[in-house]
Write a protein that holds these residues in place. Structure first.
Motif, short mmCIF file in Angstrom:
data_model
loop_
_atom_site.label_atom_id
_atom_site.label_comp_id
_atom_site.label_asym_id
_atom_site.label_seq_id
_atom_site.Cartn_x
_atom_site.Cartn_y
_atom_site.Cartn_z
N GLU A 12 41.53 59.12 38.00
CA GLU A 12 41.09 57.89 37.34
C GLU A 12 41.51 56.67 38.17
O GLU A 12 40.73 55.76 38.39
N THR A 13 42.76 56.69 38.63
CA THR A 13 43.25 55.58 39.45
C THR A 13 42.47 55.51 40.76
O THR A 13 42.07 54.43 41.20
N ALA A 14 42.25 56.67 41.37
CA ALA A 14 41.52 56.70 42.64
C ALA A 14 40.14 56.08 42.47
O ALA A 14 39.68 55.28 43.29
N LYS A 15 39.47 56.45 41.38
CA LYS A 15 38.13 55.90 41.13
C LYS A 15 38.20 54.39 41.00
O LYS A 15 37.38 53.68 41.59
N LEU A 16 39.16 53.93 40.23
CA LEU A 16 39.25 52.48 40.01
C LEU A 16 39.58 51.75 41.32
O LEU A 16 39.01 50.69 41.61
N VAL A 17 40.48 52.31 42.11
CA VAL A 17 40.85 51.68 43.38
C VAL A 17 39.61 51.56 44.27
O VAL A 17 39.31 50.49 44.81
N HIS A 18 38.87 52.65 44.41
CA HIS A 18 37.73 52.63 45.32
C HIS A 18 36.61 51.73 44.81
O HIS A 18 35.94 51.05 45.57
N ARG A 19 36.42 51.73 43.51
CA ARG A 19 35.40 50.84 42.94
C ARG A 19 35.79 49.37 43.12
O ARG A 19 34.92 48.52 43.34
N THR A 20 37.07 49.10 43.00
CA THR A 20 37.51 47.72 43.17
C THR A 20 37.28 47.27 44.61
O THR A 20 36.78 46.17 44.85
N VAL A 21 37.63 48.12 45.55
CA VAL A 21 37.40 47.78 46.96
C VAL A 21 35.92 47.50 47.19
O VAL A 21 35.53 46.51 47.82
N LYS A 22 35.08 48.35 46.64
CA LYS A 22 33.63 48.18 46.81
C LYS A 22 33.17 46.86 46.20
O LYS A 22 32.48 46.07 46.83
N LYS A 23 33.62 46.61 44.97
CA LYS A 23 33.15 45.42 44.26
C LYS A 23 33.66 44.14 44.92
O LYS A 23 32.91 43.18 45.08
N VAL A 24 34.92 44.12 45.29
CA VAL A 24 35.47 42.91 45.90
C VAL A 24 34.72 42.60 47.20
O VAL A 24 34.35 41.46 47.45
N GLY A 25 34.47 43.63 47.98
CA GLY A 25 33.74 43.42 49.23
C GLY A 25 32.35 42.87 48.99
O GLY A 25 31.93 41.89 49.62
N GLU A 26 31.64 43.48 48.06
CA GLU A 26 30.28 43.03 47.78
C GLU A 26 30.27 41.62 47.19
O GLU A 26 29.42 40.80 47.50
N ASP A 27 31.23 41.38 46.31
CA ASP A 27 31.29 40.06 45.66
C ASP A 27 31.59 38.96 46.68
O ASP A 27 31.03 37.87 46.59
N ILE A 28 32.48 39.22 47.63
CA ILE A 28 32.76 38.20 48.64
C ILE A 28 31.50 37.91 49.45
O ILE A 28 31.14 36.77 49.67
N ASP A 29 30.80 38.98 49.84
CA ASP A 29 29.58 38.77 50.62
C ASP A 29 28.56 37.91 49.87
O ASP A 29 27.83 37.14 50.46
N ALA A 30 28.52 38.07 48.54
CA ALA A 30 27.54 37.34 47.74
C ALA A 30 28.14 36.05 47.18
O ALA A 30 27.50 35.39 46.36
N LEU A 31 29.35 35.73 47.60
CA LEU A 31 30.06 34.53 47.12
C LEU A 31 30.26 34.54 45.60
O LEU A 31 30.30 33.49 44.97
N ARG A 32 30.39 35.74 45.03
CA ARG A 32 30.75 35.84 43.61
C ARG A 32 32.26 36.00 43.52
O ARG A 32 32.77 37.05 43.14
N LEU A 33 32.97 34.96 43.89
CA LEU A 33 34.42 35.07 44.02
C LEU A 33 35.11 35.23 42.68
O LEU A 33 36.18 35.83 42.58
N ASN A 34 34.50 34.70 41.62
CA ASN A 34 35.12 34.80 40.29
C ASN A 34 35.19 36.25 39.82
O ASN A 34 36.21 36.68 39.29
N THR A 35 34.13 37.00 40.02
CA THR A 35 34.16 38.38 39.54
C THR A 35 34.99 39.26 40.47
O THR A 35 35.52 40.29 40.04
N ALA A 36 35.13 38.85 41.72
CA ALA A 36 36.01 39.59 42.62
C ALA A 36 37.45 39.51 42.12
O ALA A 36 38.17 40.50 42.07
N VAL A 37 37.86 38.30 41.72
CA VAL A 37 39.22 38.13 41.21
C VAL A 37 39.39 38.95 39.95
O VAL A 37 40.40 39.64 39.76
N SER A 38 38.39 38.90 39.09
CA SER A 38 38.44 39.65 37.84
C SER A 38 38.65 41.15 38.11
O SER A 38 39.45 41.81 37.45
N ALA A 39 37.93 41.68 39.11
CA ALA A 39 38.05 43.10 39.44
C ALA A 39 39.47 43.44 39.88
O ALA A 39 40.02 44.48 39.51
N MET A 40 40.07 42.54 40.66
CA MET A 40 41.44 42.80 41.12
C MET A 40 42.43 42.74 39.95
O MET A 40 43.42 43.46 39.93
#
Length: 882
Positions: free
Chosen positions: A730-758
């Motif tokens: 469960e932790t592994a899934k969340l860690v990897h999803r967070t990495v994916k989401k933060v990366g994608e969010d930064i690229d799209a300048l969705r910085l607010n949801t990136a912070v939320s994911a972290m």
RNA sequence: GCCGAAGUGGCGGAACCGGCAGACGCGGCGGACUCAAAAUCCGUUGAGGUUACACUCGUGUGGGUUCGACUCCCACCUUCGGCACCA
């Protein structure tokens, strides 16, 4: 448990500086990213929390790109010519250069303590002689190509500022800076022929990844396609030429209008109308822009007494002059088609002119039109063209006019040439001089005449032309304050006298090309080398305020295209992707009080029992019982909260929070220095990104920063714990999803949801008995662009060598980012009645069985007839029953 | 008037290639720790309703499309930004 932000932030800022961590260098085989901020004007009041917002977004993108192995150019500089420093100089006598240097010092310190990853070795300043030199050089190139020229033209003179202004700098007849009235006045001016680039500036917007600004620029340029048509004037050789976008309505032209300032207006006027027309022309010329735009809704005009012939209908039509036709647009004259143009309709009504329908919505004839019909339709009363639809008729009429030699296709633009001279001190001198006719030495007071018709370009080798020292910077004289520097202004060459141009360039000049100077800031031979250009251009991401959507961004594109034609740059457009950050609003609290003042005052509190009334000054409100009230404002320290409602401290007065643009006069400015001192730069950075979407307007809430700081403290606490090696699924899934989401969010300048994911990941890890090392490391790497000081600290604590800024961006396992089973909603007739966990690949039969097994679902299905099952795997299961 | 963007809890906002509305944070409420407070931690928090569940309502307003709409379509209202006699 709170970490010591002062110590951490100072340590890493020193580290970055000492190690030149963010120096931009190109390495073979690496991709590049040029990430640019709109550089600030260093004003005397320093930064407020709204300023860094856009800089933070680009900083995070730049830091992530660097971690991903990109070579990153992320520079900063100063747009340092400008009115405030000069106005300060007028008041205090302090040299604008001195004030500017002091302000820059403050800005640089403030930016550095926020921890931006700028390459400070490339810092530029538009007022440096080494920079001015190339601004002047570009001007000379424009001059050589006929793109910079002088003209004696009616300009927008602003007495309050003592200078002329460009059209773009005027809002509702007042100056954008200061809000002073603007009047029309003829003056000798330098202009830049931006109209020569109108079409390219409009068309080449197309491929750019820009927001609505693209449309704003198109509207500003105002390209419109139509035709020029000649109307013969009775008793004259030359025809009156008009521009129209509706050649198909030519048969409906029942009169003409010529602009009051058209060169032929008085010439065609008949003797009997002369007095009236002259008076009208005079009155129109004296009207300021303000009067024309604000007051002049009602159509006015005068008949010239002259008549023209409609070239198609042959009808004899009168020629009027009226100020609703602008001398500067099109040909300065129009054919008026009252049946199909609202303005012409209004004018025709007023002056009882014939209104002839020539375009009908359905092809049938209508009498006594109530209003102009401006849409397309079917031609009527148009001779041989009757029955043709509008689009077809346009082409046919155009062809006809061209055959007859009385008309031709034509494209017009609203865009005007750019008035480029300013009668101020603190700007780049225009590198031009003129011959002087004098008997003695003009510097000693000899009489002289300057021949402005013979401009001479300063030789390239003599650039830059520097500003002279001056005791008095006051404007007011149309020649500008530089005219008072006689020793600078007049000089002798080959025993002839010459005088320098005393106008300076507008504030926009320096910002038109600064992004090129960052490429090669110290080059003394070229504005930038070809190698530096090829290494970094074009700009991949440009972030700045939308207030520059038409001004700076249009001017800079224009200069870039000129440089493109000169071969200095190789791309037609400089800025591939543009984003506007939204403003951050300050909050103040509104309430109402009695007019009499503090003593025995009646405090009405919030809006509930207050009504607006008409009245002078501040008295615009009253209690419903009639007592007059004044609007009053309180800011944060005067407020206390009771049960979630804001009250005036110590009083029983409810207040209403109102968010407005931060300004000194409102007292709602939040200074980043105090936020950093209290909560740290990382908390400021993460909070600004967390507030909401980058492009949106958002109110600053001081309380919000507490939550963000708590989050950072939790991350600090997590990484401080003893780390484990095992990671549950469960932790592994969340860690990897967070990495994916933060990366994608930064690229799209969705910085607010990136912070939320972290935050979500952090909350999860916090609940674990032991934090897996992999999770701590990946979280640290994701967080590092947002909170770089804490990021460095944690990275080192995890046993790595600094800097985290060059550590590789974390990877994720895609397999861990998709679920094999998923919980989906089960609906009955579209309403959710239960939920089931199903495999992604579960068949409809399996899903149906699982759904019906839910007792609540069963309850709604029971006793009904199941008519349909809708099953979208991984999404929804819906039973339709009757 | 025209062009553009946006209306979601007490607040900032999330979800929007149509599929569990309200993630995350603030604020509120309750609790733990403390002599006490702050800080911290735990629980809870759209409205109505219920002991609890069920259920009903709910994304600016009114209509529509659909098994299903914050999301698509039409009309309107409001707010913000831009332009404003450009023929």
């Amino acid at each position: 448990m709170a970490y010591d932000h002062r110590a951490i932030e100072q340590r890493w800022q020193h580290f970055w500086e000492a190690n030149q961590t963010f120096k931009a260098e190109r390495r073979i085989g690496r991709p590049k990213a040029y990430i640019l901020d709109m550089f600030p004007y260093p004003s005397g009041s320093g930064l407020h929390v709204g300023h860094p917002l856009g800089y933070l977004a680009t900083d995070i993108v730049a830091r992530k790109k660097r971690m991903q192995g990109f070579d990153v150019l992320h520079p900063m500089g100063w747009d340092a010519f400008g009115l405030p420093a000069e106005q300060h100089a007028i008041r205090t006598g302090a040299h604008p250069a001195k004030t500017t240097a002091e302000n820059i010092h403050v800005y640089r310190r403030q930016l550095k303590q926020i921890g931006f990853a700028y390459d400070w070795s490339r810092e530029i300043n538009t007022t440096d002689p080494g920079y001015v030199r190339w601004t002047q050089w570009i001007f000379l190139k424009m001059y050589e190509r006929g793109l910079a020229f002088q003209a004696e033209i009616p300009v927008n003179w602003c007495p309050g500022l003592g200078t002329v202004l460009a059209n773009e700098e005027i809002i509702d007849g007042r100056s954008e800076v200061g809000g002073f009235p603007v009047v029309r006045q003829p003056l000798r001016q330098w202009q830049l022929r931006i109209t020569a680039y109108a079409d390219r500036l409009s068309e080449e917007l197309e491929p750019l990844d820009w927001p609505e600004t693209k449309q704003k620029q198109r509207d500003w340029i105002g390209k419109s396609e139509g035709a020029e048509v000649e109307f013969p004037v009775e008793g004259r050789e030359e025809a009156l030429t008009v521009f129209t976008t509706r050649p198909d309505t030519l048969y409906g032209a029942t009169y003409m209008v010529i602009a009051p300032d058209h060169p032929l207006t008085l010439a065609i006027t008949t003797p009997s109308q002369r007095a009236q027309v002259s008076a009208y022309v005079d009155a129109a010329s004296r009207k300021s822009d303000m009067e024309r735009t604000a007051l002049n809704r009602e159509k006015t005009g005068v008949a010239t007494g002259a008549f023209a012939k409609n070239p198609l209908s042959g009808r004899r039509i009168p020629i009027f002059t009226a100020d609703y036709v602008l001398g500067a647009y099109g040909t300065g004259a129009i054919m008026a088609v009252p049946a199909h143009d609202e303005r012409d309709f209004e004018f025709a009504r007023r002056f009882e002119l014939p209104i002839v329908e020539v375009v009908s919505p359905d092809g049938s004839l209508h009498e006594n039109l109530e209003r102009a019909y401006t849409a397309d339709g079917i031609a009527v009363r148009s001779g041989a063209f009757d029955g043709q639809p509008t689009a077809e008729m346009k082409q046919n009429v155009l062809a006809h006019l061209e055959r007859q030699g009385i008309g031709r296709r034509r494209i017009n633009y609203k865009l005007r040439d750019w008035v480029f001279s300013r009668q101020r001190y603190w700007g780049e001198p225009i590198p031009i001089y003129f011959p002087v006719d004098t008997a003695g030495d003009p510097r000693q007071g000899a009489a002289y005449t300057i021949d402005y018709t013979q401009p001479i370009a300063v030789a390239e080798a003599e650039l830059p032309v520097r500003l002279p020292e001056l005791d008095d910077y006051r404007p007011g004289d149309p020649q500008g304050p530089l005219a008072r520097a006689t020793n600078w202004r007049f000089f002798q060459k080959d025993s002839k006298w010459f005088a320098r141009e005393t106008n300076t360039m507008p504030q926009w000049a320096g910002s038109c090309w600064y992004y090129l100077r960052y490429l090669d800031p110290k080059n003394e031979r070229e504005l930038c080398s070809a190698g530096a250009y090829d290494a970094w251009m074009p700009v991949d991401l440009y972030v700045g305020g939308s207030e520059h959507g038409v001004l700076h961004l249009l001017y800079a594109r224009f200069w870039h295209k000129v440089l493109f034609d000169l071969g200095v740059v190789k791309h037609p457009e400089p800025f591939l992707k543009l984003v506007h950050q939204g403003p951050i609003l300050g909050t103040i609290y509104r309430y109402f009080g009695a007019v009499d003042g503090e003593s025995g005052a009646l405090y009405a509190g919030d809006d509930a029992n207050v009504i607006p009334i008409d009245g002078p000054g501040d008295v615009r409100f009253a209690l419903k019982t009639g007592e007059k009230l004044e609007e009053r404002w309180a800011n944060e320290p005067e407020i206390e909260w009771r049960d979630g409602t804001p009250f005036l401290r110590g009083r029983d007065v409810r207040v209403v929070p109102v968010s407005e643009k931060m300004s000194k006069s409102r007292g709602n400015v939040v200074n980043p220095d105090s936020v950093i001192a209290e909560h740290g730069a990382d908390a400021l950075r993460v909070y600004e990104m967390f507030m909401g979407p980058l492009e949106q307007m958002k109110p600053w809430q001081t309380s919000g920063i507490f939550g963000v700081r708590r989050f950072l403290d939790r991350v600090d606490g997590l990484v401080g714990r003893e780390l484990g090696t095992e990671m549950d699924l469960e932790t592994a899934k969340l860690v990897h999803r967070t990495v994916k989401k933060v990366g994608e969010d930064i690229d799209a300048l969705r910085l607010n949801t990136a912070v939320s994911a972290m935050m979500i990941l952090t909350n999860h890890l916090n609940g674990l008995p032991q934090v897996p090392r992999e999770a701590a490391e990946k979280l640290t790497l994701c967080l590092a662009p947002f909170a770089p000081h804490l990021g460095e600290e944690l990275w080192q604590r995890l046993g790595h060598e600094p800097s985290v800024a060059v550590a590789p961006w974390p990877s994720f396992d895609p397999a861990l980012c998709v679920d094999d089973t998923v919980e989906i909603g089960v609906q009955v007739n579209g309403k959710v009645r239960g939920r089931v966990t199903l495999g992604l690949t579960a068949s409809e039969e399996e899903a149906k069985g699982a759904g019906l097994a839910d007792s609540n679902v069963a309850k709604f299905v029971e006793g009904k007839q199941l008519t349909k099952v809708i099953y979208v795997p991984g999404k929804i299961l819906n039973f339709i029953v009757r």
